[in-house]
Design a protein around this motif. Sequence first.
Motif, PDB file in Angstrom:
ATOM      1  N   ARG A  55      23.029 -42.852   1.917  1.00 46.75           N
ATOM      2  CA  ARG A  55      22.032 -43.804   1.977  1.00 46.75           C
ATOM      3  C   ARG A  55      20.554 -43.374   1.586  1.00 46.75           C
ATOM      4  NH1 ARG A  55      19.787 -47.303   7.087  1.00 46.75           N
ATOM      5  NH2 ARG A  55      18.292 -48.114   6.015  1.00 46.75           N
ATOM      6  N   TYR A  56      20.279 -42.592   2.308  1.00 47.33           N
ATOM      7  CA  TYR A  56      18.687 -42.036   2.403  1.00 47.33           C
ATOM      8  C   TYR A  56      18.484 -41.234   1.017  1.00 47.33           C
ATOM      9  CZ  TYR A  56      17.990 -43.564   7.227  1.00 47.33           C
ATOM     10  OH  TYR A  56      18.202 -44.313   8.225  1.00 47.33           O
ATOM     11  N   PHE A  57      19.559 -40.510   0.632  1.00 45.87           N
ATOM     12  CA  PHE A  57      19.237 -39.624  -0.782  1.00 45.87           C
ATOM     13  C   PHE A  57      19.168 -40.592  -1.892  1.00 45.87           C
ATOM     14  CE2 PHE A  57      22.040 -35.999   1.389  1.00 45.87           C
ATOM     15  CZ  PHE A  57      20.780 -35.627   2.244  1.00 45.87           C
ATOM     16  N   GLN A  58      19.987 -41.981  -1.802  1.00 45.84           N
ATOM     17  CA  GLN A  58      19.937 -42.703  -2.813  1.00 45.84           C
ATOM     18  C   GLN A  58      18.720 -43.547  -2.765  1.00 45.84           C
ATOM     19  OE1 GLN A  58      22.934 -46.003  -3.402  1.00 45.84           O
ATOM     20  NE2 GLN A  58      24.644 -44.614  -2.021  1.00 45.84           N
ATOM     21  N   GLU A  59      18.078 -43.837  -1.403  1.00 49.09           N
ATOM     22  CA  GLU A  59      16.817 -44.280  -1.301  1.00 49.09           C
ATOM     23  C   GLU A  59      15.737 -43.748  -2.137  1.00 49.09           C
ATOM     24  OE1 GLU A  59      17.321 -47.321   2.720  1.00 49.09           O
ATOM     25  OE2 GLU A  59      16.170 -45.349   2.635  1.00 49.09           O
ATOM     26  N   ALA A  60      15.803 -42.183  -1.590  1.00 47.15           N
ATOM     27  CA  ALA A  60      14.716 -41.518  -2.327  1.00 47.15           C
ATOM     28  C   ALA A  60      14.717 -41.232  -3.763  1.00 47.15           C
ATOM     29  CB  ALA A  60      14.872 -40.171  -1.676  1.00 47.15           C
ATOM     30  N   ALA A  61      15.953 -41.440  -4.400  1.00 53.27           N
ATOM     31  CA  ALA A  61      16.176 -41.224  -5.522  1.00 53.27           C
ATOM     32  C   ALA A  61      15.733 -42.505  -6.457  1.00 53.27           C
ATOM     33  CB  ALA A  61      17.824 -40.909  -6.054  1.00 53.27           C
ATOM     34  N   LEU A  62      16.106 -43.643  -5.620  1.00 52.32           N
ATOM     35  CA  LEU A  62      15.727 -45.103  -6.199  1.00 52.32           C
ATOM     36  C   LEU A  62      14.103 -44.996  -6.222  1.00 52.32           C
ATOM     37  CD1 LEU A  62      16.530 -47.839  -7.263  1.00 52.32           C
ATOM     38  CD2 LEU A  62      16.658 -48.536  -5.036  1.00 52.32           C
ATOM     39  N   LEU A  63      13.357 -44.580  -5.238  1.00 48.33           N
ATOM     40  CA  LEU A  63      12.055 -44.810  -5.209  1.00 48.33           C
ATOM     41  C   LEU A  63      11.436 -43.796  -6.005  1.00 48.33           C
ATOM     42  CD1 LEU A  63       9.730 -45.673  -3.648  1.00 48.33           C
ATOM     43  CD2 LEU A  63       9.667 -44.037  -2.020  1.00 48.33           C
ATOM     44  N   TYR A  64      11.815 -42.794  -6.186  1.00 47.30           N
ATOM     45  CA  TYR A  64      11.299 -41.587  -6.931  1.00 47.30           C
ATOM     46  C   TYR A  64      11.375 -42.115  -8.423  1.00 47.30           C
ATOM     47  CZ  TYR A  64      10.398 -38.451  -2.986  1.00 47.30           C
ATOM     48  OH  TYR A  64       9.845 -38.090  -1.819  1.00 47.30           O
ATOM     49  N   GLY A  65      12.435 -42.259  -8.767  1.00 44.98           N
ATOM     50  CA  GLY A  65      12.882 -42.642 -10.114  1.00 44.98           C
ATOM     51  C   GLY A  65      11.894 -44.075 -10.567  1.00 44.98           C
ATOM     52  N   ASN A  66      11.549 -44.836  -9.711  1.00 47.36           N
ATOM     53  CA  ASN A  66      10.668 -46.019  -9.881  1.00 47.36           C
ATOM     54  C   ASN A  66       9.394 -45.626  -9.947  1.00 47.36           C
ATOM     55  OD1 ASN A  66      12.367 -48.331 -10.722  1.00 47.36           O
ATOM     56  ND2 ASN A  66      13.275 -47.950  -8.538  1.00 47.36           N
ATOM     57  N   LEU A  67       8.909 -44.602  -9.337  1.00 42.82           N
ATOM     58  CA  LEU A  67       7.595 -44.211  -8.940  1.00 42.82           C
ATOM     59  C   LEU A  67       7.063 -43.654 -10.333  1.00 42.82           C
ATOM     60  CD1 LEU A  67       6.895 -42.896  -5.395  1.00 42.82           C
ATOM     61  CD2 LEU A  67       5.789 -44.751  -6.525  1.00 42.82           C
ATOM     62  N   GLU A  68       7.970 -42.474 -10.961  1.00 38.32           N
ATOM     63  CA  GLU A  68       7.564 -41.631 -11.701  1.00 38.32           C
ATOM     64  C   GLU A  68       7.937 -41.548 -13.289  1.00 38.32           C
ATOM     65  OE1 GLU A  68       6.977 -37.628 -10.402  1.00 38.32           O
ATOM     66  OE2 GLU A  68       5.100 -38.326  -9.242  1.00 38.32           O
ATOM     67  N   HIS A  69       9.170 -42.184 -13.221  1.00 41.74           N
ATOM     68  CA  HIS A  69      10.009 -42.465 -14.531  1.00 41.74           C
ATOM     69  C   HIS A  69      10.220 -41.099 -15.149  1.00 41.74           C
ATOM     70  CE1 HIS A  69       9.758 -46.828 -13.861  1.00 41.74           C
ATOM     71  NE2 HIS A  69       8.437 -46.882 -13.685  1.00 41.74           N
ATOM     72  N   GLN A  70      10.044 -39.990 -14.395  1.00 42.81           N
ATOM     73  CA  GLN A  70      10.493 -38.760 -14.895  1.00 42.81           C
ATOM     74  C   GLN A  70      11.983 -38.525 -15.062  1.00 42.81           C
ATOM     75  OE1 GLN A  70       8.197 -36.438 -15.899  1.00 42.81           O
ATOM     76  NE2 GLN A  70       6.668 -38.179 -15.577  1.00 42.81           N
ATOM     77  N   VAL A  71      12.736 -39.248 -14.303  1.00 49.84           N
ATOM     78  CA  VAL A  71      14.332 -39.077 -14.475  1.00 49.84           C
ATOM     79  C   VAL A  71      14.760 -40.492 -14.584  1.00 49.84           C
ATOM     80  CG1 VAL A  71      16.487 -38.543 -12.952  1.00 49.84           C
ATOM     81  CG2 VAL A  71      14.185 -37.158 -12.941  1.00 49.84           C
ATOM     82  N   ASP A  72      15.841 -40.508 -15.456  1.00 53.35           N
ATOM     83  CA  ASP A  72      16.565 -41.673 -15.877  1.00 53.35           C
ATOM     84  C   ASP A  72      17.354 -42.125 -14.896  1.00 53.35           C
ATOM     85  OD1 ASP A  72      17.520 -43.980 -16.710  1.00 53.35           O
ATOM     86  OD2 ASP A  72      18.680 -43.027 -18.522  1.00 53.35           O
ATOM     87  N   ILE A  73      17.023 -42.949 -14.033  1.00 55.46           N
ATOM     88  CA  ILE A  73      18.030 -43.356 -12.992  1.00 55.46           C
ATOM     89  C   ILE A  73      18.780 -44.810 -13.314  1.00 55.46           C
ATOM     90  CG2 ILE A  73      16.526 -42.527 -11.104  1.00 55.46           C
ATOM     91  CD1 ILE A  73      15.650 -45.376 -10.673  1.00 55.46           C
ATOM     92  N   SER A  74      18.730 -45.191 -14.546  1.00 53.59           N
ATOM     93  CA  SER A  74      19.039 -46.566 -14.749  1.00 53.59           C
ATOM     94  C   SER A  74      20.768 -46.443 -14.468  1.00 53.59           C
ATOM     95  CB  SER A  74      18.797 -46.941 -16.132  1.00 53.59           C
ATOM     96  OG  SER A  74      19.452 -45.925 -17.130  1.00 53.59           O
ATOM     97  N   ARG A  75      21.483 -45.309 -14.777  1.00 53.87           N
ATOM     98  CA  ARG A  75      22.970 -45.169 -14.692  1.00 53.87           C
ATOM     99  C   ARG A  75      23.510 -44.580 -13.482  1.00 53.87           C
ATOM    100  NH1 ARG A  75      25.359 -43.125 -20.390  1.00 53.87           N
ATOM    101  NH2 ARG A  75      23.493 -41.540 -20.211  1.00 53.87           N
ATOM    102  N   MET A  76      22.381 -44.474 -12.609  1.00 55.04           N
ATOM    103  CA  MET A  76      22.909 -43.943 -11.186  1.00 55.04           C
ATOM    104  C   MET A  76      23.397 -45.216 -10.636  1.00 55.04           C
ATOM    105  SD  MET A  76      20.129 -41.390  -9.859  1.00 55.04           S
ATOM    106  CE  MET A  76      19.629 -39.985 -10.887  1.00 55.04           C
TER     107      MET A  76
END
Lengths: 507, 640
Positions: B566-587
Amino acid sequence: MKTRFPIIRMPLICLLLLMLCACRQAQVPATYGDSQELPAIYPDYVGVTIPVNMAPLRFEVMGDAIPSEGSVVTRFTGGGMELVCNGRKVMADEDEWHALAEKCRNGDITVEVFEQRDGQWTRYKPFAIHVSADPIDPWLSYRLISPSYITFEELTINQRCLESFDERIVYDNLLCSTEENGQCVNCHSYQRGNPDKMQFHARIAYGGTLINLDGKLIKTNLKTDSTLSAGVYPAWHPTRNLIAYSTDVTRQMFHTRDLNKIEVFDGQSDLILYDADRGEVRTVENRSDELEVFPAWSPDGKYLYYSSAHYEHEDTISAEASVAVNYKSIKYNIYRKAFDELSMSFGSRELVFDAAALGLSATLPRISPDGRWLLLSVGEWGCFHIWHRDADLWLVDLQTREARSFDEVNSPDVEAYHTWSSNGRWMVFSSRRTDGNFTRPFFAHVDGLGRATKPFELPAADPDYHRQLLKSYNIPELMTGPVTVSPQQFADALKGEAKPAAFVGGR
Amino acid sequence: MIRKIYPLLLVVAAMIAATAGVVLHDGDTLFRMQELDLFLYTPHFLQQQAAQAGGLLGYVGSYFTQFCYHPLTGALLLTGWAAVLALVTWGAFRVRATWAPVLLVPMALVLVASFSLGYWIYYLKLRGHLFSMPIGFTLAVALTWLYRVAGNRLRAVIIVMTPVVVYPLAGCYGLLATVLIAVVGWRTQGAAVPRGALAGAPARKVEGRWYAVSAVAALLMAVAVPLVCYRYVFCRTAIGDIWTAGLPLFAVGEVTYYARYLPYAAMAIVLVAMAAMTKAQMRPEKPGKPGKSGKTGKSGKSGKPLPGWAVAALHVAAVAAVAWGSWQLWYKDANFHRELAMADCVERCDWQGVLDTSFASDDEPTRMMVMYKNLAVFKSGRAGSDLYKYRDGSKAPATEIPVRMVQVGGKAVYLHYGVVNFCYRWCMEDGVEYGWRVEYLKQMLRCAVLNGEQALARKYAELLSHTRYYGDWAEHYLLLAGNADALAQDGELGSVVPLLDYDDHLASDRAFMETFLLSELSHRQSDHPLCTELSLMAAMLLKDIPTFWPAFFHYANTHQGQAMPRYFQEAALLYGNLEHQVDISRMPFDASVVECYKQFMQFAGQCQGMNEHQMRDAFYPSFGDTFFYNYYLFHDLTTN
């Protein structure tokens, strides 16, 4: 007349008699079987060569099948004399040992260890201790320091009589330290082992270099506006009150995983010469693309040997940071410069041993008193080999310039700091071979052809002492006698003001 | 009869009460203090201690400290020594039953000095600190007692021998004894020497001049003996410290905390005052019928004595005042005790115990507690699912000294994360700085075993074999040295072995453990699943987005086929939305994670204008266990 303290005195006398007679009372078993195995003993004195005047080699018989103290008997024989000791700790009496060694001069002491297991006595394969007629200088001085990295609390420079177990403190930094302001002492050095010509440095509290000139104590500040630092690694001229020093900007960092644990390196370093009679400092070598360190005089005082590494600092970062990044590429060679006493000048440098060409780094040059042998500490990189497990001693024949690893004395662990005896027949060096972390002094005989015998560890009154000691022996230096200035006298001198050295130019 | 032994009963009752209090409140402190001390049954250890003035007192103090391994035993011994001090004081100064509560003052001072320390226990340099004080003062008072009951000839010997013999052994306590003797000598001049003197001297009047001379001689000896010892006997003490040899050193860095000496000063003042009042308390002796020592009686002053009930009331009030005063000065910080409990759990690899302690706390934790908790979460294999379920914070340790985590619990934390060299280094540094301790030798043995340094492991194991309680413990580790299979199977060190798989480089923590550790761990390049989990956890704790993504993908690659916690997902979701450096749309984020994130952001919109602390309180009920909460609302943490 009544005896005043019979209750106290009698047990004391009995105890003393028991201690004195410990060896005499022991008896070798009448019947025993022979084992082809050598006994496991600590320290390892099997087959070593010792000077005739060395203190008793006391050792402990190891092994896990020793039910009681009385189950081990050790017999030393030689020259028609016999010495028998009882117990796991084999602790020969000093006087008896010296008598035995004298009788075995140029011969062997045969050591037989008998062990009793399940009521049966076994004699391990006997081994010899060879007694050389060449004596060793009777005193050894060293700094006792915990192998810590930054902190220091108690540091002592000690001296030990090698003919007995008499150990004394030359100086203890706690005599001057305060909690707010600790004092580091280091780099004790002598003029050809003369205890009346001694120097050491104090850092931080009451800092300065303290020089003992035949009882006259001089505290001086060797840092000048024209030098990198105060004097660091010293080398006394063999006949004059001249001391060559390196000046160093030293840094240290820590290995995250490597067993060497710490890396110490010089970001910058030069060489200076201090005239103790005049209080003057002059530059010997200060090339910006060289890291010069570890000066050492030839026995005749006509050459100054030293280590130097070629290194061109990057412009974008500090010299220290640059070295920290590239520390493995820094390889020291051995050079020497001719010295003219009259003009107090040095000639141009001459390459003596090109270690870099072998992919190695050579430090701590020490020339034998006969001028023939150059003893070095050689590792893969850098200058602080005391923390490099690959560091070994090398020997260079100055007549032929042939160099070889001194395999007779080396171990898989660190061998670093080394000194010759005044007669050139003995060497003492630091090694971490016992446990990998704590340096102990080892001695080896070197003959006229540059061949060494198996080294032996400094014997202690209690053979277990070095395993319990959480300090390293640092900078073992042989001396012809003890330092007679008291620790308190040194402390008094250190509390005085340091006289600034005058810089008088260079080369 | 009861009146005669009333002081004894009072002291014993106080001892029992104090023992109960110490065990209940500070049993953990006692255990930790013995871990932070060392006593070896070797001649070499004795020689080392005896090499300085007062060293033997430290030796004896260490001997008793080792028994704190069993806190009840330790408490009994400590309160027992305090009681002995009180009883010796009673005897030496002839304290009458009416004044018996005064005897509780030395006891109280011993306990206050011992249990007002808190974090000081990590910074004490005096070996055997806990017992040195009661033993030292007891020795001083006992010698005074001996002087009082001795005949003239023996008294002269005592005056000379007390500083000459006792100062080298017990340091300043020998000097205090000399001062007490001088005061007693001065105050009892002209008084009768009691019958039953050790030298068998008959009771008689003694010339006042003799006492004056002996008192002055005693004081001169107290000044001269340390100077002589400095010059000719010892060389481990600076001249400025020779009169305080044997006292603890309350200094950290360049600051000395003189207030910490107040219990010692108060004790000395109380004893000197008692000595000064000695004459007034002595019962006048009848000619031809020498006094019966120890018998209490009237002061000899005129005046109506207080009624019994009033005396009893005064005694109750005095005892209560002493008890209340002691408790006020007692160190009672809850986080300190939680840290001790956690350290004990870490030592036993009781990771659930660490987490339970953390969970049970409703106070802001210290950074050390958070470090222990993070370690326990990781060791429990729940970094991705439990890391943020516990309170975060950085409450300052309740102490006047600057506390470094490396000197409290950092060594164990380094070890369990596989940063073995830094554990070893700090054991060595602190062993040099504060003296060798059981804890350091244990950790260094573990480090040597993990590093495969067999000979070194044997050295530390042998040293520990000379202790009373740690020989068997050491033997177990010695069996692991050089036996890779056994090491890998070991319940404690086996979990560290996989974490050792990383490349060496040069570094320095500069005593800032947490930042250094997180930086090191987050950049490790191992493919071991445990290492990648650790790296990702460290990257999350660092809150550094560029560090997070490589660790995240490395973790994902080494945990294929497993659900992303869960927490790894939360971090990825937050960081993905914050900086848009990594495409998280398909995660494939869990729906619950996405929903939680949306709710968090909506709530954040409603909290505009709040400061960080207000938002923490507002968000905590709904989002206190999310990574989002920790990321946004913990920016002012202080660490070292």
